[in-house]
Design a protein around this motif. Structure first.
Motif, short mmCIF file in Angstrom:
data_model
loop_
_atom_site.label_atom_id
_atom_site.label_comp_id
_atom_site.label_asym_id
_atom_site.label_seq_id
_atom_site.Cartn_x
_atom_site.Cartn_y
_atom_site.Cartn_z
N THR A 105 0.81 -1.41 0.22
CA THR A 105 0.11 0.01 0.13
C THR A 105 1.14 1.35 -0.07
O THR A 105 0.44 2.33 -0.55
CB THR A 105 -0.81 0.00 1.39
N LEU A 106 1.61 0.64 1.45
CA LEU A 106 2.95 2.74 1.26
C LEU A 106 3.12 2.22 -0.65
O LEU A 106 3.07 3.70 -0.87
CB LEU A 106 3.98 1.99 1.92
N ASP A 107 3.94 2.06 -1.01
CA ASP A 107 4.14 1.25 -2.86
C ASP A 107 3.97 1.93 -3.56
O ASP A 107 3.83 3.17 -4.69
CB ASP A 107 5.21 0.58 -3.53
N LYS A 108 2.69 0.93 -3.64
CA LYS A 108 1.47 1.65 -4.71
C LYS A 108 1.09 3.58 -4.04
O LYS A 108 0.70 4.62 -5.37
CB LYS A 108 0.31 0.48 -4.35
N HIS A 109 0.64 3.81 -3.55
CA HIS A 109 -0.14 4.90 -2.92
C HIS A 109 0.53 5.99 -2.70
O HIS A 109 -0.12 6.96 -2.41
CB HIS A 109 -1.99 4.67 -2.52
N PHE A 110 1.51 5.68 -2.55
CA PHE A 110 2.59 6.81 -0.70
C PHE A 110 3.65 6.65 -1.10
O PHE A 110 4.32 7.28 -0.55
CB PHE A 110 2.16 6.30 0.39
N SER A 164 -9.93 -7.19 -2.79
CA SER A 164 -9.12 -5.84 -3.18
C SER A 164 -7.57 -5.80 -4.50
O SER A 164 -7.89 -7.26 -4.95
CB SER A 164 -9.05 -4.43 -2.54
N ARG A 165 -7.26 -5.07 -4.24
CA ARG A 165 -5.02 -5.28 -4.53
C ARG A 165 -5.06 -6.54 -4.63
O ARG A 165 -5.02 -7.37 -4.06
CB ARG A 165 -4.42 -3.78 -4.65
N GLY A 166 -5.22 -6.94 -6.33
CA GLY A 166 -4.36 -8.67 -6.37
C GLY A 166 -5.22 -9.83 -5.68
O GLY A 166 -5.00 -11.01 -4.89
N ASN A 167 -6.67 -9.82 -6.01
CA ASN A 167 -7.49 -10.41 -5.02
C ASN A 167 -7.36 -10.99 -3.52
O ASN A 167 -8.37 -11.87 -3.44
CB ASN A 167 -7.19 -11.63 -5.68
N ALA A 168 -6.73 -10.07 -2.80
CA ALA A 168 -6.33 -10.21 -1.60
C ALA A 168 -7.40 -9.57 -0.59
O ALA A 168 -8.10 -8.62 -1.15
CB ALA A 168 -4.97 -9.70 -1.48
N LEU A 169 -7.75 -10.02 0.85
CA LEU A 169 -8.34 -9.73 1.23
C LEU A 169 -8.18 -8.51 1.89
O LEU A 169 -6.76 -8.68 2.96
CB LEU A 169 -9.30 -10.88 2.76
#
Length: 104
Positions: A50-55, A80-85
């Motif tokens: 999440t840090l890498d993708k959005h921040f 969500s992302r990558g079919n992960a919960l």
């Protein structure tokens, strides 16, 4: 019965968002949260992605570790992302749910 999900999750906040959360005692959501209708959280193993993708490239971030048990039924684990919960919070996030902070 034990939950298959972790007991805590993480909310990444900008310094400005954290300042408002700290002042209000409750976090109502970042713009993306408000647009999507829930507060985006990440499990520990999802946090770096999440840090890498959005921040990426952002400084002065505050990572709040959140006790999900405080939020009860407001937490839903959704694909969500990558079919992960991912944990999504369908309520305001109270300061009382924050266990600890990390600044990056």
């Amino acid at each position: 019965m034990d939950s298959p999900h972790p007991a805590t999750a993480f909310k990444i906040l900008t310094a400005e968002q954290w300042a408002q959360f700290d002042a209000d005692g409750v976090f109502r959501g970042a713009p993306v949260d408000l647009a999507d209708g829930y507060i985006h959280l990440s499990a520990a193993d999802q946090l770096q992605g999440t840090l890498d993708k959005h921040f990426a490239g952002q400084q002065d971030l505050v990572i709040a570790e959140v006790d999900l048990s405080v939020l009860g039924e407001a937490i839903r684990w959704e694909v969500s992302r990558g079919n992960a919960l991912f944990p999504h919070c369908y309520a305001d996030l109270p300061m009382g749910a924050v266990l600890k902070l990390e600044r990056r």
